[in-house]
Scaffold this motif. Structure first.
Motif, short mmCIF file in Angstrom:
data_model
loop_
_atom_site.label_atom_id
_atom_site.label_comp_id
_atom_site.label_asym_id
_atom_site.label_seq_id
_atom_site.Cartn_x
_atom_site.Cartn_y
_atom_site.Cartn_z
N THR A 1 -20.35 -22.63 12.42
CA THR A 1 -20.71 -21.22 12.51
C THR A 1 -21.90 -20.92 11.61
OG1 THR A 1 -18.42 -20.64 13.00
CG2 THR A 1 -19.85 -18.85 12.22
N ARG A 2 -21.87 -21.44 10.40
CA ARG A 2 -22.97 -21.22 9.46
C ARG A 2 -24.28 -21.82 10.00
NH1 ARG A 2 -21.03 -23.16 4.30
NH2 ARG A 2 -19.77 -21.28 4.38
N LEU A 3 -24.19 -23.04 10.55
CA LEU A 3 -25.39 -23.68 11.11
C LEU A 3 -25.92 -22.91 12.31
CD1 LEU A 3 -24.39 -27.46 10.87
CD2 LEU A 3 -26.11 -26.26 9.50
N GLU A 4 -25.04 -22.43 13.15
CA GLU A 4 -25.47 -21.66 14.32
C GLU A 4 -26.15 -20.36 13.89
OE1 GLU A 4 -21.87 -21.18 16.56
OE2 GLU A 4 -21.98 -23.21 17.39
N ARG A 5 -25.58 -19.69 12.88
CA ARG A 5 -26.18 -18.46 12.37
C ARG A 5 -27.58 -18.72 11.82
NH1 ARG A 5 -22.20 -16.34 8.31
NH2 ARG A 5 -20.61 -17.38 9.50
N GLU A 6 -27.69 -19.81 11.08
CA GLU A 6 -28.98 -20.16 10.49
C GLU A 6 -30.01 -20.46 11.58
OE1 GLU A 6 -31.44 -19.99 7.69
OE2 GLU A 6 -29.32 -19.66 7.24
N GLN A 7 -29.57 -21.14 12.64
CA GLN A 7 -30.48 -21.46 13.74
C GLN A 7 -30.91 -20.18 14.46
OE1 GLN A 7 -28.90 -24.14 16.70
NE2 GLN A 7 -30.94 -24.62 17.50
N VAL A 8 -29.99 -19.25 14.65
CA VAL A 8 -30.32 -17.99 15.30
C VAL A 8 -31.33 -17.21 14.44
CG1 VAL A 8 -29.42 -15.71 15.99
CG2 VAL A 8 -28.20 -17.81 16.65
N ARG A 9 -31.10 -17.18 13.12
CA ARG A 9 -32.04 -16.49 12.22
C ARG A 9 -33.44 -17.11 12.33
NH1 ARG A 9 -27.86 -16.78 7.92
NH2 ARG A 9 -26.73 -14.83 8.08
N ARG A 10 -33.50 -18.44 12.33
CA ARG A 10 -34.78 -19.15 12.43
C ARG A 10 -35.47 -18.79 13.74
NH1 ARG A 10 -35.97 -23.54 14.98
NH2 ARG A 10 -33.83 -24.28 15.21
#
Length: 194
Positions: free
Chosen positions: A129-138
């Motif tokens: 979930t954290r990685l997906e959030r970070e990818q969406v932010r990027r």
């Protein structure tokens, strides 16, 4: 002094065990009663030596004696003595019970472990979930300012297209176009296939 009775192929007034089993195979209940009287003790002893539990031993011994009654026609005196045949049945049935009890215990243990295991790995779920959030932010950073604002208002704040247009003071058609273009860029950036 106690008289020792030998069962086997010795000539005596009493029929030997092989003969009794043969008669039992033909349905002679009295012959089976005599077989039962002769072998019940040794069968219980054989079973108890394997199981070491009195209640289970008695239950299995009873099963063996029922099996002797049902399968008496299968006994072959040319292969071995009736006593050996019956005690072999007893030993096999006792071993089967041990295996059955062990398998049941293993199943119960496995079921207990599964009952205490979470449905999913919580740590893995949090990391993903954290990685997906970070990818969406990027990926959001790759959008134009108007696209990012429109996507944020529509998908993170839950505003309708009309409300987004009013908030950004833009025509509704422009907001729809910016949202569509922004979502296409996000999809491409995130590697989502349609």
């Amino acid at each position: 002094m106690k008289e020792v009775v030998h069962i086997g192929r010795h000539p005596s007034a009493e029929p030997d065990l092989e003969e009794l089993v043969g008669r039992a195979a033909l349905g002679d209940e009295d012959a089976f009663t005599s077989v039962y009287d002769v072998v019940a003790g040794p069968v219980l002893g054989t079973v108890r030596a394997v199981l070491r539990d009195q209640a289970q031993s008695e239950e299995v011994a009873q099963e063996v004696l029922v099996e002797v009654w049902r399968t008496a026609p299968r006994f072959r005196s040319e292969v071995g003595t009736a006593m050996n045949w019956i005690l072999t049945l007893a030993h096999r049935r006792a071993i089967d019970r041990v295996r059955s009890v062990e398998a049941a215990a293993a199943r119960d243990h496995k079921a207990a472990l599964l009952a205490h295991t979470p449905d999913f790995d919580q740590v893995t779920e949090q990391v993903e979930t954290r990685l997906e959030r970070e990818q969406v932010r990027r990926c959001l950073r790759t959008l134009t300012e108007i696209q990012r604002q429109a996507v944020t208002l529509a998908y993170y704040r839950g505003l309708t297209y009309r409300q987004v247009a009013e908030t950004l003071a833009l025509p509704l058609g422009t907001v729809k176009t910016r949202l569509r273009d922004g979502l296409i860029r996000l999809r491409d950036c995130l590697g989502v296939t349609v």
